[in-house]
Design a protein around this motif. Structure first.
Motif, PDB file in Angstrom:
ATOM      1  N   VAL A   1      -3.758   1.549   0.441  1.00 57.22           N
ATOM      2  CA  VAL A   1      -4.723   2.053  -0.531  1.00 57.22           C
ATOM      3  C   VAL A   1      -5.524   3.131   0.176  1.00 57.22           C
ATOM      4  N   ASN A   2      -5.550   4.350  -0.407  1.00 58.48           N
ATOM      5  CA  ASN A   2      -6.248   5.464   0.202  1.00 58.48           C
ATOM      6  C   ASN A   2      -6.853   6.322  -0.895  1.00 58.48           C
ATOM      7  N   ASP A   3      -8.158   6.472  -0.882  1.00 65.97           N
ATOM      8  CA  ASP A   3      -8.867   7.268  -1.892  1.00 65.97           C
ATOM      9  C   ASP A   3      -8.511   6.855  -3.310  1.00 65.97           C
ATOM     10  N   GLY A   4      -8.441   5.549  -3.547  1.00 68.31           N
ATOM     11  CA  GLY A   4      -8.179   5.034  -4.889  1.00 68.31           C
ATOM     12  C   GLY A   4      -6.723   5.098  -5.323  1.00 68.31           C
ATOM     13  N   VAL A   5      -5.831   5.494  -4.433  1.00 69.43           N
ATOM     14  CA  VAL A   5      -4.407   5.562  -4.763  1.00 69.43           C
ATOM     15  C   VAL A   5      -3.683   4.433  -4.030  1.00 69.43           C
ATOM     16  N   ILE A   6      -2.919   3.643  -4.785  1.00 66.87           N
ATOM     17  CA  ILE A   6      -2.147   2.558  -4.200  1.00 66.87           C
ATOM     18  C   ILE A   6      -0.744   3.074  -3.930  1.00 66.87           C
ATOM     19  N   GLY A   7      -0.281   2.898  -2.686  1.00 66.08           N
ATOM     20  CA  GLY A   7       1.068   3.316  -2.321  1.00 66.08           C
ATOM     21  C   GLY A   7       1.919   2.103  -1.984  1.00 66.08           C
ATOM     22  N   LEU A   8       3.190   2.183  -2.323  1.00 65.05           N
ATOM     23  CA  LEU A   8       4.123   1.096  -2.050  1.00 65.05           C
ATOM     24  C   LEU A   8       5.365   1.680  -1.396  1.00 65.05           C
TER      25      LEU A   8
END
Length: 162
Positions: A6-13
């Motif tokens: 999670v970085n700056d409100g963006v969830i990455g998978l």
């Protein structure tokens, strides 16, 4: 295999890591994934995350027919989960119940078997009987450390460990 960020409100998978060294064929080919995001407000414990993960990873399946079923075991603390229930490998007819603390905290749980049993003992993962677990009003009091696994061996009614 996978990672979440999670970085700056963006969830990455990240679903797959396929390095070329030391095995140039690593992770090549077709892959199938199942994943889910669960939004919750409050604590991990109250958010229903474990229940949702269990429903995703071990879905309930049905078979034709009907039989009344009330359950095998009741646990007072929802943070203590049943991992498995099985007959002992030694053919004694004893039942092995593996439980674990799932939320990372110390817990005291009241565990009530809903089937008749003779006595309860903690046991090793190899199912060797250990110390007896005192019973009070049909319930067993177990104390868990964070993420601890406890295996119980419930003897058949009328049978006691020597």
């Amino acid at each position: 295999k996978y990672g979440v960020s999670v970085n700056d409100g963006v969830i990455g998978l990240s679903l797959l890591r396929s390095p070329k060294y030391p095995d140039p064929e690593a992770d090549m080919g077709s892959h199938t994934f199942t994943y889910a995001y669960r939004v919750f407000d409050g604590s991990l414990e109250a958010g229903g995350v474990e229940e949702a993960a269990d429903a995703l990873n071990d879905p309930v399946f049905t078979v034709p027919g009907s039989i009344p079923f009330t359950g095998i075991i009741d646990i007072s603390d929802p943070s203590v989960a049943v991992e498995s229930v099985k007959l002992a490998e030694d053919g004694s007819g004893d039942m092995i119940v593996r439980l674990y603390e799932s939320m990372g905290g110390a817990r005291e749980a009241r565990v009530t078997p809903l089937i008749p049993f003779g006595e309860a003992r903690c046991c090793s993962l190899e199912e060797e009987p250990g110390e007896a677990v005192p019973e009070k009003d049909g319930a067993l009091k177990l104390c868990f450390r964070p993420f601890e696994i406890i295996s119980l061996r419930l003897t058949r009614p009328g049978r006691k460990e020597g």
